[in-house]
Each structure stands twice: as structure tokens, then as C-alpha cells.
Motif scaffolding. Structure first.
Motif, short mmCIF file in Angstrom:
data_model
loop_
_atom_site.label_atom_id
_atom_site.label_comp_id
_atom_site.label_asym_id
_atom_site.label_seq_id
_atom_site.Cartn_x
_atom_site.Cartn_y
_atom_site.Cartn_z
N THR A 110 0.85 -1.19 0.00
CA THR A 110 0.00 0.00 0.00
C THR A 110 0.89 1.24 0.00
O THR A 110 2.12 1.15 0.07
CB THR A 110 -0.91 0.01 1.23
OG1 THR A 110 -0.11 -0.08 2.43
CG2 THR A 110 -1.87 -1.17 1.20
N LYS A 111 0.26 2.40 -0.05
CA LYS A 111 1.00 3.66 -0.12
C LYS A 111 1.48 4.10 1.26
O LYS A 111 0.81 3.87 2.26
CB LYS A 111 0.12 4.75 -0.73
CG LYS A 111 -0.28 4.50 -2.18
CD LYS A 111 -1.16 5.62 -2.68
CE LYS A 111 -1.58 5.39 -4.13
NZ LYS A 111 -0.43 5.49 -5.05
N ALA A 112 2.65 4.73 1.30
CA ALA A 112 3.19 5.34 2.52
C ALA A 112 3.87 6.64 2.12
O ALA A 112 5.10 6.73 2.08
CB ALA A 112 4.15 4.39 3.22
N PRO A 113 3.08 7.68 1.81
CA PRO A 113 3.66 8.91 1.24
C PRO A 113 4.49 9.73 2.21
O PRO A 113 5.27 10.59 1.77
CB PRO A 113 2.42 9.68 0.79
CG PRO A 113 1.32 9.21 1.69
CD PRO A 113 1.62 7.77 1.95
N CYS A 114 4.36 9.50 3.51
CA CYS A 114 5.08 10.32 4.49
C CYS A 114 6.40 9.69 4.94
O CYS A 114 7.05 10.23 5.84
CB CYS A 114 4.19 10.57 5.71
SG CYS A 114 2.70 11.51 5.33
N CYS A 235 -0.94 4.89 4.34
CA CYS A 235 -0.38 5.00 5.69
C CYS A 235 0.43 6.27 5.83
O CYS A 235 1.39 6.51 5.08
CB CYS A 235 0.49 3.77 5.99
SG CYS A 235 1.15 3.79 7.66
N THR A 236 0.07 7.11 6.80
CA THR A 236 0.81 8.35 7.08
C THR A 236 1.58 8.28 8.39
O THR A 236 2.20 9.27 8.79
CB THR A 236 -0.17 9.53 7.12
OG1 THR A 236 -1.20 9.28 8.08
CG2 THR A 236 -0.80 9.75 5.75
N GLU A 237 1.53 7.16 9.08
CA GLU A 237 2.29 7.00 10.32
C GLU A 237 3.75 6.70 9.99
O GLU A 237 4.05 5.92 9.09
CB GLU A 237 1.71 5.87 11.17
CG GLU A 237 0.29 6.09 11.64
CD GLU A 237 0.20 7.19 12.70
OE1 GLU A 237 1.26 7.56 13.25
OE2 GLU A 237 -0.91 7.67 12.95
N ARG A 238 4.66 7.30 10.74
CA ARG A 238 6.08 7.14 10.46
C ARG A 238 6.75 6.11 11.37
O ARG A 238 7.80 5.59 11.04
CB ARG A 238 6.80 8.49 10.62
CG ARG A 238 6.33 9.54 9.62
CD ARG A 238 7.09 10.85 9.81
NE ARG A 238 8.52 10.65 9.70
CZ ARG A 238 9.20 10.65 8.56
NH1 ARG A 238 8.57 10.82 7.41
NH2 ARG A 238 10.51 10.50 8.55
N ARG A 239 6.15 5.83 12.51
CA ARG A 239 6.73 4.87 13.45
C ARG A 239 6.12 3.50 13.27
O ARG A 239 4.91 3.36 13.08
CB ARG A 239 6.51 5.35 14.88
CG ARG A 239 7.33 6.57 15.26
CD ARG A 239 6.80 7.23 16.51
NE ARG A 239 6.31 6.27 17.50
CZ ARG A 239 5.47 6.60 18.48
NH1 ARG A 239 5.02 7.85 18.57
NH2 ARG A 239 5.08 5.70 19.36
#
Length: 279
Positions: A110-114, A235-239
Motif C-alpha cells: 500500500t501507499k506510505a507517502p510520508c 499509511c501516514t504514520e512514520r513509526r
């Protein structure tokens, strides 16, 4: 309108609150603002999971974005989200029964743009940031284990860690068959299965997938269920611990929904609702 129907959200909330330890107020003067109720914060985190919106966008007078982040991190440290996932699976196993004789593993990107700890160059999205999930489901497609990693991680590299999580569901049947697609048609995968005493039903590389699909389609359905949640689809979570927390919460919601759907046909009572459709 709630993010999740009350027939699913209410039992999840009650179980979640039951897992929380008693809160001890350690403020020396006792003059700070009253603590926001845990049920309010839990509902806000479910909204963040379903809609995929930022915390500031769903914050209101009842709960601020800072409170959501602080309470989320507190519950992650306590491991409450994973306990909720296991509690939902335990309830499903008691009432319906997990099909552990046939389990299925597959990856989903899936996408993780951040960016972040679970982000990498996606091989299916022109090198943009992406996240990969290694999903293990039972024979009916109920999500049992989810391992997160960057999108440029090869599927079969995550297989040992995914299979190791089966220890949470011991005792297993005498013979467990793991169904895998052609992306796992490698010697390290077979060695990982042999080390754990599992049988592998692996599709062959070079053969069209529809001809040898077997029992693997249920994990594709499970991946589709999880992709219905906005925070997992993009997903925008970094951790990594935050990503795993939302994965566990989504798996708990999907499991309770599957439990209600299966119980509709398995258990009958006079005052049951008249519509079998669960929205």
C-alpha cells in the motif's frame, strides 16, 4: 454517524476498556485539567483508522489531537492493541472455530507517502513510498498475523517472522498446511516451513495463477478487508509501533465482523435481528 457500526464498535470498546489498567493520577497538586475519558479517545482513534484523516481534522472540543497521540502512545507501550486483537481471535475461536489446518500467507503493498520506518520504494507504484504487509489468515480468511515492512522487502523474507507468530495459537493441529503463491517458490521458504514442521502448498513460478489458485483466495479477501481502512490504504504514520497498533485494531474489527456474520448462520435465537446483512 459512527465510523464503525455500533454492533461491532460497542463490544470492542468494552473489551478494550476492560484491558486497560486503572489510571493513577500522579499530579502533585491535582490542579490539571480532567482526564479525557478513555472511551472517547478510543472512538477517535477508530475514526482515524477508518477515515485515514489527520488527528487535527477529527479533533473537536471533546478530544484534542495531542490527547489522541499521547493516549495512543500510552496504549502502545502497554500492548493493549495487540491484546485486543488476540481477544477478538479468542472469541472467534471459541464461538466459530479457527481453521488452523489450512493457513494462508501473502503480501500486500500500500501507499506510505510520508516515509518512516515502514516505508520504502514501492516496486508497483513507480518507486513511490510504500508499505508492505505480510498477512497470515486462517482457512476462512480471518486475519491472524500481520507483519509490516518497507515496500521494497521481498515477500519470502518476511515469511519466517510471519510463521513464528503462530505460536500464539498453540496447540496447532497435527498437520498444518501453509498455502503460498509463486512469490514464495524459493528454497529459503521451504526451509522455513520444514524448520517449523509445517507443510507447504506453494504455487509454481511460470504457471498462470488462476490455474493453481487453490485455497489462497481467502487471504486476498482479508487484504481487501484491511485496505478498506483509510489509514492502512494510505499509511501516514512514520513509526513502526504506530503502524502495528493500527493493524492490530483493524484486524480486531475485521474479526468481530466475521464473527457476527458467521454466528448469524450458526446460532439461532427467537429475538435475533431479521436482516443478515452487517453494514
Amino acid at each position: 454517524m459512527p465510523a464503525v457500526p455500533s454492533c461491532i464498535l460497542d463490544p470492542l470498546r468494552e473489551q478494550f476498556l476492560a484491558l486497560l489498567p486503572p489510571h493513577v493520577d500522579e499530579h502533585p497538586l491535582g490542579c490539571h485539567r480532567p482526564r479525557i475519558d478513555d472511551a472517547v479517545v478510543f472512538d477517535k482513534l477508530v475514526e482515524a483508522l477508518v477515515f485515514g484523516a489527520g488527528y487535527e481534522r477529527i479533533a473537536d472540543a471533546a478530544c484534542s489531537a495531542t490527547t489522541m497521540r499521547r493516549r495512543r502512545d500510552e496504549w502502545i507501550r502497554l500492548g493493549i492493541f495487540d491484546q485486543l486483537r488476540l481477544a477478538a481471535l479468542d472469541a472467534y475461536d471459541k464461538m466459530i472455530g479457527l481453521n488452523l489446518a489450512d493457513v494462508v500467507v501473502d503480501g500486500c503493498t500500500t501507499k506510505a507517502p510520508c516515509g518512516g520506518e515502514c516505508a520504502g520504494r514501492s516496486p508497483v507504484d513507480r518507486g513511490k513510498g510504500g508499505m508492505k504487509r505480510s498477512q497470515l489468515s486462517d482457512g476462512a480468511g480471518v486475519p491472524m498475523v500481520t507483519v509490516s515492512a518497507p515496500a521494497n522487502t521481498v515477500d519470502h523474507v518476511l515469511l519466517p517472522e510471519t510463521l513464528d507468530a503462530l505460536k500464539d495459537f498453540a496447540p496447532l493441529p497435527a498437520e498444518v498446511t501453509v498455502h503460498l503463491d509463486a512469490g514464495y517458490d524459493y528454497r529459503p521458504c521451504r526451509e522455513a516451513l520444514d524448520e517449523r514442521g509445517l507443510r507447504g502448498h506453494i504455487a509454481s513460478r511460470g504457471t498462470p495463477a488462476p490455474i493453481q489458485v487453490g485455497k489462497r483466495w481467502v487471504v486476498e479477501r482479508a487484504n481487501s478487508w484491511l485496505n478498506d481502512f483509510g489509514r492502512l490504504r494510505r499509511c501516514t504514520e512514520r513509526r513502526k509501533d504506530c503502524v502495528d497498533a493500527y493493524l492490530a485494531l483493524a484486524a480486531a474489527i475485521v474479526t468481530v465482523r466475521a464473527l457476527r456474520r458467521a454466528a448469524w448462520y450458526l446460532y439461532r435465537w427467537d429475538t435475533r435481528p431479521r436482516s443478515p446483512r452487517i453494514r
